[in-house]
Design an enzyme around this catalytic site. Structure first.
Site, PDB file in Angstrom:
ATOM      1  N   LYS A  59       0.909  -1.164   0.002  1.00 48.80           N
ATOM      2  CA  LYS A  59      -0.013  -0.055   0.036  1.00 48.80           C
ATOM      3  C   LYS A  59       0.718   1.222  -0.145  1.00 48.80           C
ATOM      4  CE  LYS A  59      -4.188  -0.405   2.210  1.00 48.80           C
ATOM      5  NZ  LYS A  59      -5.238  -0.761   3.314  1.00 48.80           N
ATOM      6  N   ASP A  96     -10.228   3.967   1.694  1.00 45.38           N
ATOM      7  CA  ASP A  96     -10.538   3.511   3.328  1.00 45.38           C
ATOM      8  C   ASP A  96     -11.175   4.654   4.029  1.00 45.38           C
ATOM      9  OD1 ASP A  96      -9.279   0.900   3.055  1.00 45.38           O
ATOM     10  OD2 ASP A  96      -7.565   1.560   3.496  1.00 45.38           O
TER      11      ASP A  96
END
Ligand code: ATR
Length: 268
Positions: A59, A96
């Site tokens: 990520k 997110d």
């Protein structure tokens, strides 16, 4: 793409939506080792992928590999969604923060962001997304408690005066007057230590939210429920972060049906 990736529930979620929307396609787990992220990403347009999700350990590294990074991914400091553009270039974004705030609002529609401070436990990757979500929603002050105080302090430097770092030992007292408590640490997860926190100082109307989703009702959520606090389960974030990713690839914002919820819950 992840390493390991076999545990991921994302194929289940996106597979459900692909079938529901009658798309001819598939969402597959791609086991990619840390050193091979760039090669794997560059293969996406060649192989006809619309994009992919990224998980551990990719990520953060993706920020330096992709052609274009959305501002939200920069702020969070991580990419969880890659979109193949019409010209074959790669755009990175992060869903997110959206996933967190949507799941919180879905679970507790009465929660009002600007009514009072929030307490956030943890200063890792998940915490950064939660901090962005809460600041953007208008939470006036976030009390950030982390075991490693330097990491909390670094987030204060980065995110500004709306975030205040408090020592880990202050987590119990920090709950005084809070309207929201969020656990972003891995404590309370199946196989991990329990999160030790005394909820006495927390107002009864404050929402208690955990991003841990295994078990669904963590000991923290159970303790909150027992004293009458409203709660928000971690599974919500997992489901809601997937929605804008699907939309970015296929142009339709999917819904979380009872069937999908049941399918994912029974897979845990
Ligand atoms: P994620 O991407 O899920 O946020 P992470 O970046 O590894 O994962 O962050 C894990 C968080 O859980 C950190 O805030 C970590 O605290 P430290 O920064 O002090 O390491 C927290 N955490 C993990 N185990 C913990 C423990 N036993 N006690 C307190 N905090 C813990």
């Amino acid at each position: 793409m992840g390493w390991p990736v076999a545990h991921s529930r994302s194929p289940l979620i996106h597979g459900h939506w692909i079938a529901h929307h009658g798309l001819r396609g598939a969402y597959v787990p791609l086991a990619v080792q840390a050193g091979q992220l760039e090669q794997a990403l560059r293969a996406l347009p060649v192989l006809g992928f619309a994009g992919c999700n990224l998980t551990i350990p990719h990520k953060v590294q993706a920020l330096s590999v992709l052609d274009q990074i959305d501002p939200i991914a920069r702020r969070i400091g991580a990419v969880n969604t890659v979109v193949v553009q019409a010209d074959g270039s790669l755009r990175g974004t992060n869903t997110d923060a959206f996933g967190y705030i949507e799941s919180l609002r879905e679970a507790q529609p009465a929660w009002v962001a600007d009514k009072g401070p929030a307490v956030v436990l943890g200063a890792g990757g998940a915490s950064r997304a939660v901090l962005c979500a809460l600041m953007d929603a208008g939470v006036p002050l976030i009390r950030l408690c982390n075991r490693d105080g330097d990491k909390a302090q670094a987030l204060v430097q980065e995110f500004g005066a709306g975030v205040q770092a408090l020592p880990w030992s202050e987590r119990h007292a920090a709950l005084q007057g809070a309207q929201l408590l969020v656990n972003t640490t891995s404590l309370g997860m199946q196989g991990q230590d329990a999160l030790e926190i005394r909820l006495d100082a927390l107002p009864e109307k404050a929402v208690v939210s955990d991003i841990v989703y295994l078990p669904r009702i963590t000991p923290l959520l159970a303790a909150a429920q027992a004293r009458g606090n409203p709660i928000a389960e971690g599974l919500g974030m997992l489901l809601h972060q997937a929605r804008p990713a699907f939309s970015a690839w296929f142009g339709t914002m999917p819904a979380i049906s009872e069937t999908l919820l049941h399918t994912v819950r029974t897979s845990l």
